[in-house]
Structure formats: structure tokens, C-alpha cells
Design a protein around this motif. Structure first.
Motif, PDB file in Angstrom:
ATOM      1  N   ALA A  30       0.822  -1.206   0.000  1.00 35.32           N
ATOM      2  CA  ALA A  30       0.000   0.000   0.000  1.00 35.32           C
ATOM      3  C   ALA A  30       0.860   1.261   0.000  1.00 35.32           C
ATOM      4  O   ALA A  30       0.597   2.222  -0.747  1.00 35.32           O
ATOM      5  CB  ALA A  30      -0.930  -0.015   1.210  1.00 35.32           C
ATOM      6  N   VAL A  31       1.914   1.261   0.835  1.00 41.25           N
ATOM      7  CA  VAL A  31       2.816   2.427   0.873  1.00 41.25           C
ATOM      8  C   VAL A  31       3.497   2.612  -0.470  1.00 41.25           C
ATOM      9  O   VAL A  31       3.612   3.743  -0.994  1.00 41.25           O
ATOM     10  CB  VAL A  31       3.843   2.260   2.003  1.00 41.25           C
ATOM     11  N   LEU A  32       3.961   1.513  -1.077  1.00 43.76           N
ATOM     12  CA  LEU A  32       4.636   1.601  -2.375  1.00 43.76           C
ATOM     13  C   LEU A  32       3.688   2.117  -3.445  1.00 43.76           C
ATOM     14  O   LEU A  32       4.075   2.946  -4.290  1.00 43.76           O
ATOM     15  CB  LEU A  32       5.171   0.223  -2.759  1.00 43.76           C
ATOM     16  N   ALA A  33       2.440   1.650  -3.406  1.00 43.32           N
ATOM     17  CA  ALA A  33       1.465   2.141  -4.385  1.00 43.32           C
ATOM     18  C   ALA A  33       1.228   3.635  -4.220  1.00 43.32           C
ATOM     19  O   ALA A  33       1.146   4.378  -5.212  1.00 43.32           O
ATOM     20  CB  ALA A  33       0.155   1.366  -4.237  1.00 43.32           C
ATOM     21  N   ASP A 159      13.812  15.960 -13.794  1.00 41.63           N
ATOM     22  CA  ASP A 159      14.397  14.628 -13.564  1.00 41.63           C
ATOM     23  C   ASP A 159      15.119  14.566 -12.226  1.00 41.63           C
ATOM     24  O   ASP A 159      15.060  13.556 -11.517  1.00 41.63           O
ATOM     25  CB  ASP A 159      15.353  14.282 -14.701  1.00 41.63           C
ATOM     26  N   GLY A 160      15.781  15.665 -11.858  1.00 37.39           N
ATOM     27  CA  GLY A 160      16.478  15.670 -10.578  1.00 37.39           C
ATOM     28  C   GLY A 160      15.508  15.591  -9.403  1.00 37.39           C
ATOM     29  O   GLY A 160      15.733  14.869  -8.428  1.00 37.39           O
ATOM     30  N   ALA A 161      14.410  16.373  -9.509  1.00 40.97           N
ATOM     31  CA  ALA A 161      13.416  16.320  -8.433  1.00 40.97           C
ATOM     32  C   ALA A 161      12.790  14.935  -8.332  1.00 40.97           C
ATOM     33  O   ALA A 161      12.583  14.403  -7.228  1.00 40.97           O
ATOM     34  CB  ALA A 161      12.337  17.382  -8.681  1.00 40.97           C
ATOM     35  N   THR A 162      12.531  14.326  -9.511  1.00 42.23           N
ATOM     36  CA  THR A 162      11.957  12.980  -9.494  1.00 42.23           C
ATOM     37  C   THR A 162      12.931  11.975  -8.899  1.00 42.23           C
ATOM     38  O   THR A 162      12.531  11.096  -8.110  1.00 42.23           O
ATOM     39  CB  THR A 162      11.569  12.556 -10.920  1.00 42.23           C
ATOM     40  N   ALA A 163      14.193  12.094  -9.244  1.00 41.67           N
ATOM     41  CA  ALA A 163      15.198  11.155  -8.716  1.00 41.67           C
ATOM     42  C   ALA A 163      15.320  11.307  -7.197  1.00 41.67           C
ATOM     43  O   ALA A 163      15.381  10.304  -6.458  1.00 41.67           O
ATOM     44  CB  ALA A 163      16.539  11.403  -9.395  1.00 41.67           C
ATOM     45  N   LYS A 164      15.370  12.545  -6.722  1.00 41.54           N
ATOM     46  CA  LYS A 164      15.462  12.745  -5.273  1.00 41.54           C
ATOM     47  C   LYS A 164      14.220  12.205  -4.558  1.00 41.54           C
ATOM     48  O   LYS A 164      14.324  11.608  -3.479  1.00 41.54           O
ATOM     49  CB  LYS A 164      15.627  14.233  -4.968  1.00 41.54           C
ATOM     50  N   ALA A 170      12.310   5.507  -1.387  1.00 39.45           N
ATOM     51  CA  ALA A 170      12.948   4.228  -1.085  1.00 39.45           C
ATOM     52  C   ALA A 170      13.367   4.159   0.383  1.00 39.45           C
ATOM     53  O   ALA A 170      13.164   3.126   1.060  1.00 39.45           O
ATOM     54  CB  ALA A 170      14.166   4.020  -2.000  1.00 39.45           C
ATOM     55  N   VAL A 171      13.917   5.259   0.897  1.00 40.61           N
ATOM     56  CA  VAL A 171      14.313   5.272   2.307  1.00 40.61           C
ATOM     57  C   VAL A 171      13.078   5.168   3.207  1.00 40.61           C
ATOM     58  O   VAL A 171      13.048   4.409   4.187  1.00 40.61           O
ATOM     59  CB  VAL A 171      15.117   6.559   2.621  1.00 40.61           C
ATOM     60  N   VAL A 172      12.043   5.948   2.854  1.00 40.56           N
ATOM     61  CA  VAL A 172      10.814   5.894   3.650  1.00 40.56           C
ATOM     62  C   VAL A 172      10.199   4.496   3.615  1.00 40.56           C
ATOM     63  O   VAL A 172       9.724   3.975   4.636  1.00 40.56           O
ATOM     64  CB  VAL A 172       9.805   6.947   3.145  1.00 40.56           C
ATOM     65  N   LEU A 173      10.229   3.839   2.429  1.00 40.15           N
ATOM     66  CA  LEU A 173       9.672   2.489   2.303  1.00 40.15           C
ATOM     67  C   LEU A 173      10.444   1.490   3.157  1.00 40.15           C
ATOM     68  O   LEU A 173       9.848   0.652   3.847  1.00 40.15           O
ATOM     69  CB  LEU A 173       9.680   2.062   0.834  1.00 40.15           C
ATOM     70  N   VAL A 175      12.285   2.148   5.871  1.00 35.87           N
ATOM     71  CA  VAL A 175      12.006   2.410   7.283  1.00 35.87           C
ATOM     72  C   VAL A 175      10.590   1.949   7.642  1.00 35.87           C
ATOM     73  O   VAL A 175      10.340   1.371   8.714  1.00 35.87           O
ATOM     74  CB  VAL A 175      12.195   3.911   7.582  1.00 35.87           C
ATOM     75  N   THR A 176       9.645   2.175   6.713  1.00 36.97           N
ATOM     76  CA  THR A 176       8.256   1.770   6.974  1.00 36.97           C
ATOM     77  C   THR A 176       8.138   0.260   7.116  1.00 36.97           C
ATOM     78  O   THR A 176       7.434  -0.244   8.002  1.00 36.97           O
ATOM     79  CB  THR A 176       7.351   2.270   5.839  1.00 36.97           C
ATOM     80  N   ILE A 177       8.828  -0.475   6.234  1.00 33.68           N
ATOM     81  CA  ILE A 177       8.763  -1.937   6.297  1.00 33.68           C
ATOM     82  C   ILE A 177       9.324  -2.443   7.617  1.00 33.68           C
ATOM     83  O   ILE A 177       8.736  -3.317   8.276  1.00 33.68           O
ATOM     84  CB  ILE A 177       9.503  -2.553   5.100  1.00 33.68           C
ATOM     85  N   ILE A 178      10.475  -1.902   8.021  1.00 34.10           N
ATOM     86  CA  ILE A 178      11.074  -2.324   9.285  1.00 34.10           C
ATOM     87  C   ILE A 178      10.136  -2.017  10.455  1.00 34.10           C
ATOM     88  O   ILE A 178       9.905  -2.847  11.349  1.00 34.10           O
ATOM     89  CB  ILE A 178      12.447  -1.641   9.477  1.00 34.10           C
ATOM     90  N   ALA A 179       9.561  -0.786  10.436  1.00 31.55           N
ATOM     91  CA  ALA A 179       8.651  -0.419  11.517  1.00 31.55           C
ATOM     92  C   ALA A 179       7.393  -1.287  11.489  1.00 31.55           C
ATOM     93  O   ALA A 179       6.877  -1.705  12.540  1.00 31.55           O
ATOM     94  CB  ALA A 179       8.273   1.054  11.403  1.00 31.55           C
TER      95      ALA A 179
END
Length: 508
Positions: A30-33, A159-164, A170-173, A175-179
Motif C-alpha cells: 500500500a505504501v509503495l502504491a 528529472d532531478g526532483a523525481t530522482a530525489k 525508497a528510504v521511507v519504504l 524504514v516503513t517496512i522495518i517499523a
């Protein structure tokens, strides 16, 4: 080893693990979607902003005077633009004249001839850069004089904003999975705690403590309802085990009593049979006495065996005949069969207490078996009461209750459960005015092989099975056989049967 064998031999996951990983995977999906949708929406919005800037770029139109055409042979980047815009110009003949604008990023990859352009006027398109992996957003426009203008904006910022944003997601995902895994383990462990307690309770029960029960029985939850069902199942299993144990004890006692009862006449027959073998040395009177005792004990043993066979047959859930039966006629026949030789002690037939006259009392049942019950009750009353004790047989219809019969009350005993109070019943009762029974004797009177006076019972050929047989017959008719007695006030044995109304009369 094939794949099916590998799957079969794989260690199954526990319920806690399945719930933990299942919840974590679903939440992560759900978070990834949400993140993917957010990135797509943001990129689409930024791209719309770029397209809007391209459309707002000032170019010559039919509504404004045409700008002078750019000088021929304008080298690329010779004109500086006040922003990131780049403008590529094609003359009316379609030849590329040059590019206005400068910047560190490589320019867009555009052909030298306008005929090779695959762009549509007024429709922004993304093209690759001359070198590197950058992209440009370009829009073609045609001036009034046939000059072609291609307005370009770099997509490096987008493209830079999208990459960031992707890296941040990815970091939030992660951390979310671990939590989620940590929180899911705690929540699942907390939610399954009642189930774990059930497991420990079941383990203690199997270890030898069958009286334990599950305490969590909240009907609002699935586990609570499971606990209620398990407690009910445990109660029924324990009750079944107790009934089985009691049945086995009764069977052992029954076999022991039957062997004891049969041993006495067999020993007597064996002794007197051996005595008759010395017939030549015995006086005629002794020979006659020996023959009489052999015949008497053989008859007694035959009666006992017949009672045992009948009781075994009744215990096997026999099918009783269902036909109209008149309890008044059965009582009268039983009295007539027992009256010869009794003279003034003959039993008296009358209505139930509170009734005026005798009337036919019809019910459905097996007339032969119900007559057997009446004969047994009357025979017991005649055999176990003094000669001057009066005996009364009453028949009638009433409703079940403490005063009329069919239900429990102090001083009343039965081997069968009570009937509902207030239902219509028909009653046949045998009352004697003898010494009555004590509470201890009344509690055992319906047991098999029980005798209040063993010596007198044997003199009369009794086996101690008559009331047990009568109780079984009453149970087979959905009725109840009970005893009301008090020491010194006599006894009343009462057969209570359901009253069936609307029976088509077949009694003459």
C-alpha cells in the motif's frame, strides 16, 4: 526429489509469522502504491508546468508584427537567452539557421532540416539531448512567414526532483517496512495472547488436569467464541468420560451381581444333584425333598436368566409397539391376575386423589410392556408388605407437578429425569400402607439386583431386577417411574406417561 516433495518437506510457517509477514507485505504494498502514484502525479504536474512555460514563450503570431528574421548563418549559442530556454530557428525553406540560448547542459537533439522534424505544432514532446542522458521538452511553432521555431526547455530540474523523490521514497519504504514488521509482531503477539493461553491450558489438560477451563470467553471476538465452544466441548467430553466410567462400573457390578445370583442356585442344584446320585441310600422323603429343591432352584435360575435377557434386550433401544392403551384396563387385569387366594387383602382399584370416578385413561404405548410394569409394582407391594397392609391401585389423568407426580420433590426418588412441570400426563400408581422405605433404601430401590430384604426376596423367587426392568420400560415410553415413601407411612410407586390427546379408540 521433485518440487512437490520439497514443498511437502518445507517447514510450515506459524500463524504468528504468517500474520506478521502478511500484514507487513500488504502495508508495504500500500505504501509503495501511494509513493508510485505520488511520483507520477508530481512528475505529471511538473511536466505540465514546463509545457505551460513553452506555450507562454513569446513568438511572432498573426496578431503581432513579425519579428525580423534572424541573421543567416547564426551559429548555435551565439545569442544569449535570459533563461534556460533555447530557441532553434528554421527558415521558410526548412534549413536550420541556428539556436538562441546558452547553458552548460547539452542541447536537444534536433535535425538540420525542418522536414525531418516529427513534431506537431503546439504539442510539446520530449526529446533526448545531443549527448548524455538528459532530456528536453520541445514545442514546434510556425511563424507567419513560414519560419519554424522550436522552443526547448531542459528537464534536468524535473528529472532531478523525481530522482530525489524516488530516493526519499525508497528510504521511507525501507524504514516503513522495518517499523511495520516490528509493530506487526507486537500487535500479533498481543492479539494472539488469548490463543497462546488456550494452548497452555490445553497442554495442562492433556498433562492430567481435566478440570481446567479456558478463561477468555468474550463473545465479541472470534477467539472468545472459540474459547466458549472449547469449554462446552471439554464439558461434554468430561461428562461423556464420567458416564462411560459410570457405565463400566455399572457393568462390572452387574456382571458381579449376576454371577453371585447365579452361583447360589447353581451350588444348590449341584449339591442336591450329587445327593440324588446316592438315591439307593436315601429315604424316599429325602429323595423327594432333594428333587423339590433342585426343581425350585432351577426355576429360580430360569427366572433370573429370563430377567437378564429381557433387561439386555431393553437396554439395546428396543422398538415398542405404539397403539392405544387403556391404563384402567391394564390395572384391572393386573389386579385380577394377583387377586386369587388373597381374599380380603385384594388390591382396591380407584381414581387418583381429587378425582370423583374412574374413567378410561388412554395413551400410546406397548400394552404388553406396560402390563409388565403394573404386574411388577403390584407383585412387589404384595410381597414386601405385611398381610394386614392395604394396597390401592389408582389410575387417572392430571398435570405433572410436585403434588401429582412427574417432577422432583423432597421424599420422591426416581432413576429417570423429571418431566416438565404442568404438562398433561396419565398416571398409574400402586400405594401400600406398609412400613415404607428409608431414604437410603429408596435411593437404591431402582438399582439392579438391589433388595430391601434379601432373604424374603429369595423366598419369593425375586431377582432384584423387576424395578430396573420397569424403569427401562417407562423410559422407553418417554415416561417416568418414581417412588414416594416415608418410613411408617407406606410407599407409592407411580408410573407417569405423557398424555396423548386425540387417540383413535381401538379399545372395545
Amino acid at each position: 526429489m521433485n518440487g512437490r516433495t520439497v514443498l511437502r518437506s518445507a517447514r510450515p510457517m506459524s500463524l504468528r509469522a504468517r500474520l506478521t509477514w502478511g500484514g507487513a507485505v500488504l502495508a508495504a504494498a500500500a505504501v509503495l502504491a501511494v509513493q508510485i502514484i505520488g511520483v507520477l502525479v508530481l512528475r505529471s504536474w511538473l511536466l505540465d508546468q514546463v509545457d505551460h512555460q513553452l506555450r507562454e514563450f513569446p513568438l511572432p503570431t498573426d496578431f503581432r508584427p513579425a519579428l525580423p528574421p534572424p541573421p543567416k548563418g547564426l551559429p548555435d549559442g551565439s545569442l544569449t537567452m535570459p533563461s534556460d530556454f533555447r530557441l532553434t530557428v528554421y527558415d521558410p525553406a526548412g534549413r536550420r539557421q541556428g539556436t538562441a540560448g546558452d547553458g552548460p547542459a547539452p542541447g536537444p537533439l534536433l535535425p538540420q532540416d525542418a522536414a525531418d522534424l516529427t513534431l506537431v505544432d503546439g504539442r510539446p514532446t520530449t526529446v533526448a539531448a545531443v549527448s548524455g542522458d538528459g532530456n528536453w521538452r520541445v514545442e514546434r511553432n510556425t511563424g507567419p512567414d513560414g519560419t519554424t521555431y522550436v522552443v526547448c526547455l531542459p528537464l534536468d530540474t524535473l528529472d532531478g526532483a523525481t530522482a530525489k523523490l524516488l530516493w526519499l521514497n525508497a528510504v521511507v519504504l525501507a524504514v516503513t517496512i522495518i517499523a511495520l514488521i516490528a509493530v506487526s509482531r507486537w500487535v500479533v503477539r498481543l492479539g494472539l495472547m488469548p490463543l497462546s493461553r488456550m494452548e497452555h491450558t490445553a497442554r495442562d489438560i492433556t498433562a492430567g488436569d481435566p478440570d481446567l477451563r479456558i478463561h477468555y470467553t468474550d463473545h465479541r471476538t472470534e477467539i472468545g467464541r472459540l474459547g466458549t465452544v472449547l469449554n462446552t466441548m471439554l464439558d461434554r467430553l468430561q461428562q461423556a468420560l464420567r458416564e462411560r466410567e459410570a457405565s463400566e462400573n455399572r457393568l462390572r457390578r452387574f456382571v458381579s451381581d449376576a454371577g453371585h445370583e447365579l452361583r447360589t442356585p447353581l451350588t444348590t442344584i449341584q449339591g442336591f444333584a450329587q445327593l440324588t446320585l446316592m438315591r439307593d441310600h436315601l429315604p424316599p422323603a429325602d429323595q423327594h425333598e432333594a428333587d423339590r429343591l433342585i426343581a425350585q432352584n432351577a426355576e429360580r435360575m430360569s427366572l433370573l436368566v429370563n430377567d437378564l435377557l429381557l433387561l439386555a434386550k431393553l437396554d439395546q433401544e428396543p422398538t415398542y409397539r405404539q397403539e392405544p392403551v387403556d391404563l384402567l384396563a391394564i390395572a384391572a387385569e393386573a389386579i385380577s391376575a394377583a387377586s386369587p387366594g388373597l381374599h380380603e387383602r385384594a388390591p382396591r382399584l380407584g381414581p387418583l386423589a381429587g378425582a370423583d370416578d374412574l374413567e378410561p385413561v388412554e395413551t400410546l404405548g406397548d400394552p404388553h410392556r406396560l402390563r409388565q410394569v403394573a404386574d411388577n409394582l403390584l407383585t412387589n407391594a404384595l410381597a414386601h408388605t405385611p398381610r394386614d397392609a392395604a394396597i390401592e391401585v389408582r389410575v387417572g389423568t392430571t398435570v405433572s407437578g410436585a403434588d401429582t407426580g412427574g417432577t422432583d420433590r423432597p421424599g420422591r426418588t426416581s432413576a429417570l429425569p423429571p418431566m416438565p412441570e404442568g404438562v398433561a400426563v396419565c398416571v398409574l400408581e400402586v400405594t401400600d400402607h406398609g412400613p415404607g422405605l428409608t431414604a437410603a433404601e429408596a435411593a437404591k430401590v431402582f438399582e439392579r439386583f438391589y433388595r430391601v430384604d434379601r432373604s424374603r426376596s429369595r423366598d419369593h423367587g425375586g431377582s432384584g431386577l423387576g424395578l430396573a426392568i420397569a424403569t427401562t420400560i417407562a423410559q422407553g415410553h418417554a415416561g417416568r417411574l418414581e417412588l414416594d415413601t416415608r418410613p411408617g407411612r407406606g410407599s407409592t410407586f407411580r408410573l407417569v406417561l405423557p398424555l396423548v390427546r386425540g387417540i383413535p379408540s381401538q379399545i372395545p
